[in-house]
Design a protein around this motif. Structure first.
Motif, PDB file in Angstrom:
ATOM      1  N   TRP A  28      41.150  38.893  32.011  1.00  0.00           N
ATOM      2  CA  TRP A  28      41.590  39.196  33.359  1.00  0.00           C
ATOM      3  C   TRP A  28      41.306  40.657  33.724  1.00  0.00           C
ATOM      4  CZ3 TRP A  28      45.141  37.439  29.627  1.00  0.00           C
ATOM      5  CH2 TRP A  28      45.819  38.458  28.936  1.00  0.00           C
ATOM      6  N   SER A  29      41.240  40.915  35.024  1.00  0.00           N
ATOM      7  CA  SER A  29      41.094  42.277  35.552  1.00  0.00           C
ATOM      8  C   SER A  29      42.467  42.831  35.831  1.00  0.00           C
ATOM      9  CB  SER A  29      40.272  42.283  36.845  1.00  0.00           C
ATOM     10  OG  SER A  29      38.979  41.794  36.599  1.00  0.00           O
ATOM     11  N   CYS A  30      42.578  44.162  35.787  1.00  0.00           N
ATOM     12  CA  CYS A  30      43.874  44.769  36.072  1.00  0.00           C
ATOM     13  C   CYS A  30      44.169  44.629  37.566  1.00  0.00           C
ATOM     14  CB  CYS A  30      43.904  46.232  35.645  1.00  0.00           C
ATOM     15  SG  CYS A  30      42.932  47.325  36.685  1.00  0.00           S
ATOM     16  N   ALA A  31      45.422  44.795  37.918  1.00  0.00           N
ATOM     17  CA  ALA A  31      45.847  44.603  39.307  1.00  0.00           C
ATOM     18  C   ALA A  31      45.221  45.632  40.243  1.00  0.00           C
ATOM     19  CB  ALA A  31      47.371  44.673  39.378  1.00  0.00           C
ATOM     20  N   THR A  32      45.069  46.878  39.758  1.00  0.00           N
ATOM     21  CA  THR A  32      44.507  47.937  40.608  1.00  0.00           C
ATOM     22  C   THR A  32      43.057  47.653  40.955  1.00  0.00           C
ATOM     23  OG1 THR A  32      45.982  49.531  39.548  1.00  0.00           O
ATOM     24  CG2 THR A  32      44.134  50.431  40.790  1.00  0.00           C
ATOM     25  N   CYS A  33      42.239  47.257  39.963  1.00  0.00           N
ATOM     26  CA  CYS A  33      40.825  46.953  40.207  1.00  0.00           C
ATOM     27  C   CYS A  33      40.672  45.744  41.111  1.00  0.00           C
ATOM     28  CB  CYS A  33      40.094  46.732  38.888  1.00  0.00           C
ATOM     29  SG  CYS A  33      39.867  48.249  37.922  1.00  0.00           S
ATOM     30  N   ARG A  34      41.537  44.770  40.920  1.00  0.00           N
ATOM     31  CA  ARG A  34      41.440  43.569  41.748  1.00  0.00           C
ATOM     32  C   ARG A  34      41.784  43.906  43.199  1.00  0.00           C
ATOM     33  NH1 ARG A  34      44.629  38.764  38.850  1.00  0.00           N
ATOM     34  NH2 ARG A  34      43.748  37.637  40.637  1.00  0.00           N
ATOM     35  N   GLN A  35      42.770  44.752  43.395  1.00  0.00           N
ATOM     36  CA  GLN A  35      43.142  45.118  44.755  1.00  0.00           C
ATOM     37  C   GLN A  35      42.046  45.963  45.433  1.00  0.00           C
ATOM     38  OE1 GLN A  35      46.851  47.181  44.971  1.00  0.00           O
ATOM     39  NE2 GLN A  35      46.945  47.098  47.202  1.00  0.00           N
ATOM     40  N   SER A  36      41.365  46.813  44.633  1.00  0.00           N
ATOM     41  CA  SER A  36      40.278  47.665  45.176  1.00  0.00           C
ATOM     42  C   SER A  36      38.943  46.949  45.212  1.00  0.00           C
ATOM     43  CB  SER A  36      40.144  48.949  44.342  1.00  0.00           C
ATOM     44  OG  SER A  36      41.374  49.648  44.305  1.00  0.00           O
ATOM     45  N   LYS A  37      38.912  45.736  44.689  1.00  0.00           N
ATOM     46  CA  LYS A  37      37.700  44.922  44.636  1.00  0.00           C
ATOM     47  C   LYS A  37      36.568  45.656  43.925  1.00  0.00           C
ATOM     48  CE  LYS A  37      38.753  42.272  48.780  1.00  0.00           C
ATOM     49  NZ  LYS A  37      38.295  41.821  50.121  1.00  0.00           N
ATOM     50  N   ARG A  38      36.912  46.230  42.761  1.00  0.00           N
ATOM     51  CA  ARG A  38      35.897  46.909  41.954  1.00  0.00           C
ATOM     52  C   ARG A  38      35.824  46.229  40.598  1.00  0.00           C
ATOM     53  NH1 ARG A  38      39.460  52.456  41.249  1.00  0.00           N
ATOM     54  NH2 ARG A  38      40.978  51.599  39.748  1.00  0.00           N
ATOM     55  N   TYR A  44      42.041  47.376  27.274  1.00  0.00           N
ATOM     56  CA  TYR A  44      43.503  47.285  27.135  1.00  0.00           C
ATOM     57  C   TYR A  44      44.013  48.454  26.306  1.00  0.00           C
ATOM     58  CZ  TYR A  44      48.094  45.252  26.185  1.00  0.00           C
ATOM     59  OH  TYR A  44      49.436  45.030  26.104  1.00  0.00           O
ATOM     60  N   PRO A  45      45.061  49.190  26.648  1.00  0.00           N
ATOM     61  CA  PRO A  45      46.028  48.861  27.698  1.00  0.00           C
ATOM     62  C   PRO A  45      45.691  49.404  29.075  1.00  0.00           C
ATOM     63  CG  PRO A  45      46.861  50.654  26.384  1.00  0.00           C
ATOM     64  CD  PRO A  45      45.562  50.254  25.758  1.00  0.00           C
ATOM     65  N   LYS A  46      44.678  50.348  29.185  1.00  0.00           N
ATOM     66  CA  LYS A  46      44.260  50.860  30.491  1.00  0.00           C
ATOM     67  C   LYS A  46      42.753  50.771  30.604  1.00  0.00           C
ATOM     68  CE  LYS A  46      47.889  54.067  31.934  1.00  0.00           C
ATOM     69  NZ  LYS A  46      48.156  55.430  32.443  1.00  0.00           N
ATOM     70  N   CYS A  47      42.277  50.286  31.755  1.00  0.00           N
ATOM     71  CA  CYS A  47      40.829  50.205  31.947  1.00  0.00           C
ATOM     72  C   CYS A  47      40.265  51.613  32.208  1.00  0.00           C
ATOM     73  CB  CYS A  47      40.491  49.267  33.095  1.00  0.00           C
ATOM     74  SG  CYS A  47      40.929  49.907  34.725  1.00  0.00           S
ATOM     75  N   THR A  48      38.982  51.755  32.103  1.00  0.00           N
ATOM     76  CA  THR A  48      38.340  53.072  32.224  1.00  0.00           C
ATOM     77  C   THR A  48      38.561  53.692  33.591  1.00  0.00           C
ATOM     78  OG1 THR A  48      36.663  52.349  30.660  1.00  0.00           O
ATOM     79  CG2 THR A  48      36.139  54.289  31.988  1.00  0.00           C
ATOM     80  N   LEU A  49      38.433  52.903  34.681  1.00  0.00           N
ATOM     81  CA  LEU A  49      38.583  53.441  36.027  1.00  0.00           C
ATOM     82  C   LEU A  49      39.998  53.969  36.269  1.00  0.00           C
ATOM     83  CD1 LEU A  49      36.568  50.839  38.124  1.00  0.00           C
ATOM     84  CD2 LEU A  49      35.957  53.215  37.674  1.00  0.00           C
ATOM     85  N   CYS A  50      40.983  53.237  35.783  1.00  0.00           N
ATOM     86  CA  CYS A  50      42.364  53.689  35.962  1.00  0.00           C
ATOM     87  C   CYS A  50      42.635  54.964  35.175  1.00  0.00           C
ATOM     88  CB  CYS A  50      43.334  52.584  35.550  1.00  0.00           C
ATOM     89  SG  CYS A  50      43.413  51.189  36.707  1.00  0.00           S
ATOM     90  N   VAL A  51      41.986  55.091  34.004  1.00  0.00           N
ATOM     91  CA  VAL A  51      42.133  56.304  33.210  1.00  0.00           C
ATOM     92  C   VAL A  51      41.518  57.488  33.956  1.00  0.00           C
ATOM     93  CG1 VAL A  51      41.431  57.464  31.071  1.00  0.00           C
ATOM     94  CG2 VAL A  51      42.265  55.089  30.997  1.00  0.00           C
ATOM     95  N   GLN A  52      40.305  57.233  34.520  1.00  0.00           N
ATOM     96  CA  GLN A  52      39.624  58.312  35.235  1.00  0.00           C
ATOM     97  C   GLN A  52      40.409  58.743  36.478  1.00  0.00           C
ATOM     98  OE1 GLN A  52      35.725  56.712  35.999  1.00  0.00           O
ATOM     99  NE2 GLN A  52      34.986  57.094  33.873  1.00  0.00           N
ATOM    100  N   LYS A  53      40.988  57.791  37.201  1.00  0.00           N
ATOM    101  CA  LYS A  53      41.700  58.116  38.434  1.00  0.00           C
ATOM    102  C   LYS A  53      43.189  58.399  38.206  1.00  0.00           C
ATOM    103  CE  LYS A  53      38.634  55.756  41.625  1.00  0.00           C
ATOM    104  NZ  LYS A  53      38.550  54.928  42.835  1.00  0.00           N
ATOM    105  N   ASN A  54      43.597  58.268  36.939  1.00  0.00           N
ATOM    106  CA  ASN A  54      45.001  58.530  36.569  1.00  0.00           C
ATOM    107  C   ASN A  54      45.965  57.691  37.421  1.00  0.00           C
ATOM    108  OD1 ASN A  54      47.024  59.702  35.069  1.00  0.00           O
ATOM    109  ND2 ASN A  54      47.240  61.459  36.438  1.00  0.00           N
ATOM    110  N   THR A  55      45.670  56.407  37.521  1.00  0.00           N
ATOM    111  CA  THR A  55      46.514  55.475  38.283  1.00  0.00           C
ATOM    112  C   THR A  55      47.128  54.446  37.329  1.00  0.00           C
ATOM    113  OG1 THR A  55      44.609  54.052  38.701  1.00  0.00           O
ATOM    114  CG2 THR A  55      45.152  55.708  40.377  1.00  0.00           C
ATOM    115  N   PRO A  56      48.266  53.850  37.693  1.00  0.00           N
ATOM    116  CA  PRO A  56      48.879  52.808  36.833  1.00  0.00           C
ATOM    117  C   PRO A  56      47.917  51.640  36.633  1.00  0.00           C
ATOM    118  CG  PRO A  56      50.391  53.494  38.545  1.00  0.00           C
ATOM    119  CD  PRO A  56      49.068  54.106  38.906  1.00  0.00           C
ATOM    120  N   CYS A  57      47.913  51.102  35.430  1.00  0.00           N
ATOM    121  CA  CYS A  57      47.036  49.966  35.098  1.00  0.00           C
ATOM    122  C   CYS A  57      47.892  48.826  34.560  1.00  0.00           C
ATOM    123  CB  CYS A  57      45.988  50.407  34.079  1.00  0.00           C
ATOM    124  SG  CYS A  57      44.750  49.119  33.742  1.00  0.00           S
TER     125      CYS A  57
END
Length: 509
Positions: A28-38, A44-57
């Motif tokens: 599955w994709s994380c909720a943040t990526c799915r909402q941003s359609k990226r 796991y536990p944090k995807c690369t994009l969320c780590v880079q943007k310092n957002t909850p994953c």
């Protein structure tokens, strides 16, 4: 070993373990990526994009997955049974103890009785501590005289403790005491209905307690004494099963004679003997019917002397078995147990249509004579065991008597055994008629009613053949005494109805 040239291990993917989570093993994709359609790399536990943007994953289903892991971890079997963590005792534990007692024992489990809710109407019926003491006092002066299965000193000493820890069981016993001694005009009283429903509720809750068994025996006596069938027959069978579940049938096979625990042991022994008596008594009307309980052997221990039982102080030298019971100090309930043993033989002889009954008759009469001596010494008007023994001999005579063989050629005399029983029963009937019938009926057992009916039935046949006034008078004396006992036990009306039907049938012959 790792070297500086080795690349770091990739972080685990968010893929559930198939062996533990089954159908949840999906990507599955994380909720943040799915909402941003990226495109999410699903690390796991944090995807690369969320780590880079310092957002909850957050990954969907994570909480459910963690809960499921914890549940699986809790129920996974461990190798050492002694380390098993079991839930608190429930009805499933009771089922397990019945379905596989060996595993239940090895797992070191123990069934703890559930706390049964006591409703306001039950509490009101039982009353206060003073009301309970008053109820028990009436019981010990009436039914207890011929069915002493409850220790009076033990009951009084443990009353407050049972009010705290065994409240529902105690309340059922107290209400059953009240039920057993109360005179009624109809058997289907509100008290009877309440007690039966309360009994069912406690048994359905999985409670196994000697207090419940004592109450059940008293309920069976109420049903037997008031002619409530088939309930009486089924209740005695239920008592036998319940007692076996408690292991009480083993109480007559050994005796510890330990002062600290002998009262509890003796109560169990008396309860089992009471069940044996009731089972055999019920079969007197149909000797070919199978008994629910097995016969007691000669090495079975008898109840202790009633005086010892009432005092609560044991004398180890006064403990007897059926084989060693040759003392005049056995006590009336021990004699009742002996009567149950002899009734077993009576039922076997009748069902097998054996003619070798002379020795058995002599043994029964010997027991009656000793019982009568003890009864006169202790000033008890009615011996339940004598009534049961007499009824046993009449059962032996029944097949021949029904063919008229117990009546002499003159048609006016009974056989020697039946004549003795007839006179003894007539004496009882006259004592009832000319004595204080209310007081006597309070301590009279329902077993007496059966004997009065059987003797009345015999004299009805004799009167029909002889047509003499004396024989008719005997029938009327027995009928009158039965009506007096009818104020205590409603089964008398059924017996009187049967006598009327017999009289009609004799006229039609």
């Amino acid at each position: 070993m790792s070297t500086s040239n080795e690349s770091p291990s990739p972080r685990p993917r968010a893929v559930a373990n198939h062996s533990t989570l089954g159908v949840l093993a999906l990507r599955w994709s994380c909720a943040t990526c799915r909402q941003s359609k990226r495109r999410c790399d699903k690390i796991y536990p944090k995807c690369t994009l969320c780590v880079q943007k310092n957002t909850p994953c957050n990954y969907p289903g994570r909480r459910k997955r963690e809960k499921l892991k914890n549940r699986i971890k809790a129920i996974l079997p461990k190798h050492d049974v002694r380390q098993l963590s079991f839930p608190s005792a429930t009805s499933s534990f009771i089922a397990e103890s019945f379905l596989d007692p060996e595993v239940f024992s090895k797992a070191r489990l123990k069934v703890v009785n559930a706390d049964v809710e006591v409703t306001d109407d039950i509490t009101e019926l039982v009353g206060s501590v003073l009301d309970i003491q008053a109820t028990s006092a009436k019981f010990f002066k009436s039914v207890h005289m011929w069915m002493p299965i409850i220790s009076k000193p033990h009951f009084c000493a443990n009353l407050l403790n049972r009010l705290t820890y065994k409240r529902a069981e105690l309340f059922l016993l107290v209400l059953s005491m009240k039920l057993s001694y109360t005179r009624v005009k109809t058997w289907n009283t509100p008290l009877y209905e309440t007690v039966k429903l309360f009994q069912f509720k406690i048994e359905a809750s999985g409670v196994l307690s000697t207090l419940v068994l004592q109450a059940s025996i008293l309920i069976s006596l109420y049903e037997l004494g008031h002619g409530i069938y088939p309930a009486a027959y089924l209740s005695v069978g239920s008592c036998a099963r319940y007692a076996t579940a408690l292991g009480i049938e083993k109480s007559i096979l050994s005796s510890s004679a330990a002062q600290g625990q002998w009262i509890e042991e003796e109560e169990c022994r008396r309860m089992w003997w009471a069940i044996l008596v009731l089972d055999r008594y019920l079969n007197l009307s149909n000797p070919k019917r199978h008994l629910i309980t097995t016969d007691a052997g000669l090495e079975s221990y008898l109840p202790v002397d009633d005086e010892v039982w009432e005092s609560g102080v044991l004398n180890p030298d006064r403990i007897y078995t059926l084989a060693t019971a040759n003392s005049y100090h056995l006590g009336l309930f021990a004699r009742f147990a002996q009567a149950a043993h002899l009734l077993s033989q009576v039922l076997h002889h009748v069902s097998e249509e054996s003619n070798e009954t002379a020795q058995l008759r002599r043994t029964i009469f010997a027991l009656v004579n000793v019982s009568n001596i003890e009864a006169s010494m202790r000033r008890l008007e009615y011996c339940s065991q004598s009534a049961v023994c007499y009824a046993g001999i009449l059962a032996l005579d029944y097949s021949s008597f029904s063919k008229g063989m117990c009546i002499s050629d003159s048609g006016q005399k009974l056989s020697s055994e039946s004549a003795i029983i007839s006179q003894a029963t007539l004496d009882m009937a006259l004592t009832l008629i000319h004595g204080d019938s209310d007081q006597l009926c309070d301590v009279a057992s329902p077993f007496l009613v059966h004997l009065l009916y059987k003797v009345a039935s015999m004299h009805l046949r004799i009167a029909h053949k002889s047509q003499t006034r004396g024989d008719r008078e005997k029938v009327e004396i027995l009928r009158k005494s039965m009506k007096l006992v009818g104020s205590r036990w409603l089964c008398t009306s059924t017996y009187l109805s049967l006598l009327e039907k017999q009289e009609i049938l004799l006229v039609m012959e």
